[in-house]
Design a protein around this motif. Sequence first.
Motif, PDB file in Angstrom:
ATOM      1  N   THR A  54       3.398  15.826  13.317  1.00 38.69           N
ATOM      2  CA  THR A  54       2.340  15.248  12.727  1.00 38.69           C
ATOM      3  C   THR A  54       2.907  13.878  11.750  1.00 38.69           C
ATOM      4  O   THR A  54       2.294  12.818  12.179  1.00 38.69           O
ATOM      5  CB  THR A  54       1.595  16.162  11.505  1.00 38.69           C
ATOM      6  N   LEU A  55       3.881  13.995  11.094  1.00 38.41           N
ATOM      7  CA  LEU A  55       4.444  12.606  10.621  1.00 38.41           C
ATOM      8  C   LEU A  55       4.936  11.731  11.530  1.00 38.41           C
ATOM      9  O   LEU A  55       4.598  10.460  11.431  1.00 38.41           O
ATOM     10  CB  LEU A  55       5.561  13.044   9.656  1.00 38.41           C
ATOM     11  N   TRP A  56       5.440  12.226  12.546  1.00 37.85           N
ATOM     12  CA  TRP A  56       6.039  11.035  13.404  1.00 37.85           C
ATOM     13  C   TRP A  56       5.123  10.473  14.194  1.00 37.85           C
ATOM     14  O   TRP A  56       4.966   9.024  14.620  1.00 37.85           O
ATOM     15  CB  TRP A  56       7.039  11.832  14.404  1.00 37.85           C
ATOM     16  N   ARG A  57       3.909  11.131  14.590  1.00 36.10           N
ATOM     17  CA  ARG A  57       2.527  10.650  15.366  1.00 36.10           C
ATOM     18  C   ARG A  57       1.936   9.595  14.320  1.00 36.10           C
ATOM     19  O   ARG A  57       1.451   8.374  14.795  1.00 36.10           O
ATOM     20  CB  ARG A  57       1.689  11.551  15.421  1.00 36.10           C
ATOM     21  N   LYS A  58       2.056   9.719  13.101  1.00 39.13           N
ATOM     22  CA  LYS A  58       1.719   8.693  12.250  1.00 39.13           C
ATOM     23  C   LYS A  58       2.492   7.348  12.274  1.00 39.13           C
ATOM     24  O   LYS A  58       2.150   6.278  12.124  1.00 39.13           O
ATOM     25  CB  LYS A  58       1.308   9.105  10.886  1.00 39.13           C
ATOM     26  N   LEU A  59       3.893   7.647  12.224  1.00 36.63           N
ATOM     27  CA  LEU A  59       4.851   6.645  12.158  1.00 36.63           C
ATOM     28  C   LEU A  59       5.132   5.883  13.334  1.00 36.63           C
ATOM     29  O   LEU A  59       5.560   4.754  13.372  1.00 36.63           O
ATOM     30  CB  LEU A  59       6.419   7.407  11.608  1.00 36.63           C
ATOM     31  N   ARG A  60       5.281   6.758  14.610  1.00 35.81           N
ATOM     32  CA  ARG A  60       5.710   6.071  15.714  1.00 35.81           C
ATOM     33  C   ARG A  60       5.051   4.630  16.083  1.00 35.81           C
ATOM     34  O   ARG A  60       5.782   3.867  16.405  1.00 35.81           O
ATOM     35  CB  ARG A  60       5.516   7.147  16.821  1.00 35.81           C
ATOM     36  N   PRO A  61       3.844   4.584  15.962  1.00 38.24           N
ATOM     37  CA  PRO A  61       3.296   3.295  16.364  1.00 38.24           C
ATOM     38  C   PRO A  61       3.639   2.063  15.633  1.00 38.24           C
ATOM     39  O   PRO A  61       4.128   1.094  16.304  1.00 38.24           O
ATOM     40  CB  PRO A  61       1.726   3.494  16.210  1.00 38.24           C
ATOM     41  N   LYS A  62       3.956   2.421  14.271  1.00 38.48           N
ATOM     42  CA  LYS A  62       4.525   1.270  13.634  1.00 38.48           C
ATOM     43  C   LYS A  62       5.997   1.008  13.817  1.00 38.48           C
ATOM     44  O   LYS A  62       6.446  -0.123  13.997  1.00 38.48           O
ATOM     45  CB  LYS A  62       4.402   1.630  12.165  1.00 38.48           C
ATOM     46  N   VAL A  63       6.877   2.107  14.014  1.00 35.67           N
ATOM     47  CA  VAL A  63       8.127   1.905  14.428  1.00 35.67           C
ATOM     48  C   VAL A  63       8.410   1.358  15.852  1.00 35.67           C
ATOM     49  O   VAL A  63       9.187   0.408  15.880  1.00 35.67           O
ATOM     50  CB  VAL A  63       8.864   3.517  14.483  1.00 35.67           C
ATOM     51  N   LEU A  96       8.282  -0.589   6.626  1.00 32.45           N
ATOM     52  CA  LEU A  96       7.066  -0.034   7.210  1.00 32.45           C
ATOM     53  C   LEU A  96       5.824   0.297   6.275  1.00 32.45           C
ATOM     54  O   LEU A  96       4.896   0.306   6.359  1.00 32.45           O
ATOM     55  CB  LEU A  96       7.183   0.994   8.234  1.00 32.45           C
ATOM     56  N   LEU A  97       6.288   1.000   5.190  1.00 33.11           N
ATOM     57  CA  LEU A  97       5.438   1.504   4.225  1.00 33.11           C
ATOM     58  C   LEU A  97       4.828   0.532   3.354  1.00 33.11           C
ATOM     59  O   LEU A  97       3.885   0.923   2.423  1.00 33.11           O
ATOM     60  CB  LEU A  97       6.333   2.527   3.449  1.00 33.11           C
ATOM     61  N   GLU A  98       5.140  -0.837   3.456  1.00 30.81           N
ATOM     62  CA  GLU A  98       4.732  -1.552   2.603  1.00 30.81           C
ATOM     63  C   GLU A  98       3.042  -1.891   3.209  1.00 30.81           C
ATOM     64  O   GLU A  98       2.511  -2.469   2.345  1.00 30.81           O
ATOM     65  CB  GLU A  98       5.189  -3.249   2.615  1.00 30.81           C
ATOM     66  N   ASP A  99       2.828  -1.427   4.138  1.00 33.70           N
ATOM     67  CA  ASP A  99       1.355  -1.348   4.719  1.00 33.70           C
ATOM     68  C   ASP A  99       0.855  -0.187   3.868  1.00 33.70           C
ATOM     69  O   ASP A  99       1.246   0.898   4.041  1.00 33.70           O
ATOM     70  CB  ASP A  99       1.618  -1.095   6.081  1.00 33.70           C
ATOM     71  N   ALA A 100      -0.104  -0.347   2.844  1.00 33.11           N
ATOM     72  CA  ALA A 100      -0.524   0.377   2.188  1.00 33.11           C
ATOM     73  C   ALA A 100      -1.419   1.694   2.823  1.00 33.11           C
ATOM     74  O   ALA A 100      -1.311   2.654   2.408  1.00 33.11           O
ATOM     75  CB  ALA A 100      -1.688  -0.493   0.933  1.00 33.11           C
ATOM     76  N   THR A 101      -2.208   1.248   3.893  1.00 33.15           N
ATOM     77  CA  THR A 101      -2.789   2.215   4.596  1.00 33.15           C
ATOM     78  C   THR A 101      -1.862   3.280   5.129  1.00 33.15           C
ATOM     79  O   THR A 101      -2.259   4.480   5.080  1.00 33.15           O
ATOM     80  CB  THR A 101      -3.609   1.585   5.689  1.00 33.15           C
ATOM     81  N   LEU A 102      -1.004   2.658   5.973  1.00 40.66           N
ATOM     82  CA  LEU A 102       0.130   3.522   6.193  1.00 40.66           C
ATOM     83  C   LEU A 102       0.895   4.628   5.410  1.00 40.66           C
ATOM     84  O   LEU A 102       1.086   5.761   5.304  1.00 40.66           O
ATOM     85  CB  LEU A 102       1.080   2.925   7.176  1.00 40.66           C
ATOM     86  N   ALA A 103       1.335   3.948   4.095  1.00 43.44           N
ATOM     87  CA  ALA A 103       2.040   4.722   3.210  1.00 43.44           C
ATOM     88  C   ALA A 103       0.974   5.827   2.590  1.00 43.44           C
ATOM     89  O   ALA A 103       1.345   6.922   2.295  1.00 43.44           O
ATOM     90  CB  ALA A 103       2.294   3.745   1.912  1.00 43.44           C
ATOM     91  N   GLN A 104      -0.410   5.457   2.247  1.00 42.01           N
ATOM     92  CA  GLN A 104      -1.216   6.417   1.810  1.00 42.01           C
ATOM     93  C   GLN A 104      -1.360   7.529   2.892  1.00 42.01           C
ATOM     94  O   GLN A 104      -1.505   8.841   2.409  1.00 42.01           O
ATOM     95  CB  GLN A 104      -2.641   5.789   1.524  1.00 42.01           C
ATOM     96  N   ASP A 105      -1.687   7.267   4.157  1.00 42.05           N
ATOM     97  CA  ASP A 105      -1.773   8.470   4.995  1.00 42.05           C
ATOM     98  C   ASP A 105      -0.471   9.296   5.211  1.00 42.05           C
ATOM     99  O   ASP A 105      -0.588  10.584   5.306  1.00 42.05           O
ATOM    100  CB  ASP A 105      -1.942   7.582   6.479  1.00 42.05           C
ATOM    101  N   LEU A 106       0.741   8.636   4.960  1.00 45.41           N
ATOM    102  CA  LEU A 106       1.753   9.334   5.210  1.00 45.41           C
ATOM    103  C   LEU A 106       2.137  10.234   3.884  1.00 45.41           C
ATOM    104  O   LEU A 106       2.531  11.385   4.134  1.00 45.41           O
ATOM    105  CB  LEU A 106       3.019   8.556   5.460  1.00 45.41           C
ATOM    106  N   ALA A 107       1.927   9.567   2.874  1.00 44.46           N
ATOM    107  CA  ALA A 107       1.963  10.589   1.536  1.00 44.46           C
ATOM    108  C   ALA A 107       0.912  11.613   1.630  1.00 44.46           C
ATOM    109  O   ALA A 107       1.433  12.611   1.040  1.00 44.46           O
ATOM    110  CB  ALA A 107       1.617   9.405   0.210  1.00 44.46           C
ATOM    111  N   ARG A 108      -0.207  11.236   2.024  1.00 48.97           N
ATOM    112  CA  ARG A 108      -0.967  12.709   2.233  1.00 48.97           C
ATOM    113  C   ARG A 108      -0.583  13.633   3.113  1.00 48.97           C
ATOM    114  O   ARG A 108      -0.455  14.966   2.866  1.00 48.97           O
ATOM    115  CB  ARG A 108      -2.371  12.307   2.518  1.00 48.97           C
ATOM    116  N   ALA A 109       0.017  13.287   4.416  1.00 44.26           N
ATOM    117  CA  ALA A 109       0.626  14.256   5.566  1.00 44.26           C
ATOM    118  C   ALA A 109       1.763  14.898   4.907  1.00 44.26           C
ATOM    119  O   ALA A 109       2.219  15.959   4.951  1.00 44.26           O
ATOM    120  CB  ALA A 109       0.905  13.349   6.622  1.00 44.26           C
ATOM    121  N   TRP A 110       2.625  13.901   3.959  1.00 43.66           N
ATOM    122  CA  TRP A 110       3.936  14.478   3.427  1.00 43.66           C
ATOM    123  C   TRP A 110       3.635  15.538   2.409  1.00 43.66           C
ATOM    124  O   TRP A 110       4.254  16.761   2.303  1.00 43.66           O
ATOM    125  CB  TRP A 110       4.564  13.518   2.743  1.00 43.66           C
TER     126      TRP A 110
END
Length: 188
Positions: A54-63, A96-110
């Motif tokens: 789940t976490l990687w699916r959110k990160l992978r496109p940005k990576v 990558l987490l400087e993108d606030a939307t991604l950071a919030q999404d990953l923080a929630r998933a974490w």
Amino acid sequence: MDIATLAKELTAFLAPFLPYLLKAGDKAAEKLGEQLGEKLVPGLGKRAWEQAQTLWRKLRPKVETKPAAQDAAQDAAQHPEDADAQAALRRQLVKLLEDATLAQDLARAWEQAQAARVTVFVTGNQSIGIGGGVTQSIINTGILLLAPEFANLPVSKIPADELTRAYLRALASECCQLPLGVLAPRFL
């Protein structure tokens, strides 16, 4: 949660799974990832693997949009316990987490992963991970070398001289790992 902390925790959690996450779609790799999860978190292996996915699916496109992040992920996958590889990945995640939307999404998933209690990963010699509290307990990292007849007794029941001997055995064991040959050839 601040970005640096989130990046640090995500790196520590995902690093052991990266070799399998980078092979998304490969059923054998996915099965190995699940088995790794079971090894790292007995009884929760499937859930740990699902959280990692789940976490990687959110990160992978940005990576995948950043060559430096791709390289860092590949290096961490090839050397998941290498501190330098993890540091490089962590640094790329911070960017990558400087993108606030991604950071919030990953923080929630974490937070969900932590709530599922699958996030305690400890690597390294004599490491200890505690999920919760420990009171009136003995934590054995395997280095206290007690005689077998004392192994299952509480510390208060072990004679002081045996504890001293166990300490000296542990100290000697640690000293054997030191490169003392550089001090004097007799230590070789």
